[in-house]
Write a protein that holds these residues in place. Structure first.
Motif, mmCIF file in Angstrom:
data_model
loop_
_atom_site.group_PDB
_atom_site.id
_atom_site.type_symbol
_atom_site.label_atom_id
_atom_site.label_comp_id
_atom_site.label_asym_id
_atom_site.label_seq_id
_atom_site.Cartn_x
_atom_site.Cartn_y
_atom_site.Cartn_z
ATOM 1 N N PRO A 1 0.811 -1.225 0.000
ATOM 2 C CA PRO A 1 0.000 0.000 0.000
ATOM 3 C C PRO A 1 0.846 1.277 0.000
ATOM 4 N N GLY A 2 1.917 1.282 0.768
ATOM 5 C CA GLY A 2 2.780 2.464 0.804
ATOM 6 C C GLY A 2 3.461 2.725 -0.525
ATOM 7 N N LEU A 3 3.936 1.663 -1.164
ATOM 8 C CA LEU A 3 4.581 1.826 -2.469
ATOM 9 C C LEU A 3 3.592 2.367 -3.496
ATOM 10 N N LEU A 4 2.371 1.834 -3.494
ATOM 11 C CA LEU A 4 1.368 2.306 -4.455
ATOM 12 C C LEU A 4 0.909 3.730 -4.147
ATOM 13 N N ALA A 5 0.983 4.139 -2.890
ATOM 14 C CA ALA A 5 0.617 5.513 -2.532
ATOM 15 C C ALA A 5 1.701 6.504 -2.960
ATOM 16 N N GLU A 6 2.956 6.046 -2.967
ATOM 17 C CA GLU A 6 4.077 6.944 -3.257
ATOM 18 C C GLU A 6 4.515 6.929 -4.720
ATOM 19 N N ARG B 1 3.757 0.987 -12.047
ATOM 20 C CA ARG B 1 4.905 0.301 -12.651
ATOM 21 C C ARG B 1 6.132 0.398 -11.745
ATOM 22 N N GLU B 2 6.401 1.600 -11.235
ATOM 23 C CA GLU B 2 7.552 1.798 -10.350
ATOM 24 C C GLU B 2 7.349 1.120 -8.992
ATOM 25 N N ALA B 3 6.106 1.087 -8.522
ATOM 26 C CA ALA B 3 5.819 0.400 -7.259
ATOM 27 C C ALA B 3 6.115 -1.082 -7.386
ATOM 28 N N LEU B 4 5.705 -1.685 -8.500
ATOM 29 C CA LEU B 4 5.991 -3.103 -8.731
ATOM 30 C C LEU B 4 7.497 -3.327 -8.805
#
Length: 196
Positions: free
Chosen positions: A78-83, A87-90
């Motif tokens: 969730p934090g990666l997708l919020a920031e 594509r970059e979160a994955l």
């Protein structure tokens, strides 16, 4: 004596527990089954009494350390997708997956010893990782940066293969190159060029 699992920890006790688990991963990775509780406590900056209050034996500590690594990996989504864009979160998450795989590889002997006692430290890990991947893949597909036919199970198989061949610390560069190649394969095909 171990803490009462039903009672929430105070903030300082929770911080100590997290430091112990992180130190346990490092020490078990370096020393395997021969790791001493005293070294883990020292690495964590806590007394051995604090360590034993949280983890009454080696098996409990190994299992909790491994489960904590899985939770850290999955809870990061969730934090990666919020920031970051999907594509970059994955991409960032897959590098964390290799960190997790490296820790798991380093703890392999200790984890086998836990399994030999009849415990199953892996009981929830597969489902948790699949759920994390599903969230990332669906976000990427919705954003148009991942092909809609990509299944989380396919990506997990690819990452597991990379981890199997390249999870040792000295293979980190190779693991990252393989991840980059794999993730490029998830991208949608460019639209056909108009004729003429």
């Amino acid at each position: 004596m171990a803490r009462d699992a039903g009672r929430p920890l105070r903030a300082d006790a929770q911080r100590n527990r997290e430091k112990i688990l992180a130190a346990a991963v490092r020490v078990f990775t370096e020393e395997g089954l021969d790791a001493h509780f005293e070294r883990i406590a020292k690495e964590a900056g806590v007394g051995t009494g604090t360590l034993y209050r949280n983890f009454p034996n080696r098996e409990a500590l190994v299992e909790a350390a491994y489960r904590n690594e899985v939770a850290r990996l999955c809870d990061a989504v969730p934090g990666l997708l919020a920031e970051l864009p999907p594509r970059e979160a994955l991409h960032a998450w897959t590098y964390r997956f290799i960190d997790y795989a490296t820790a798991k590889l380093g703890m392999a002997d200790a984890l086998r010893a836990v399994v030999a006692t009849g415990a199953n430290p892996y009981s929830d890990s597969h489902d948790m990782i699949q759920s994390a991947l599903r969230t990332l893949v669906e976000a990427g597909a919705a954003a148009g940066t991942i092909r809609p036919d990509i299944r989380p199970t396919d990506l997990f198989a690819a990452l597991a293969g990379i981890a199997l061949t390249s999870a040792a610390p000295e293979q980190r560069g190779q693991a990252e190159r393989l991840i980059d190649i794999t993730l490029r394969g998830l991208e949608p095909a460019p639209p056909p060029r108009p004729e003429g």
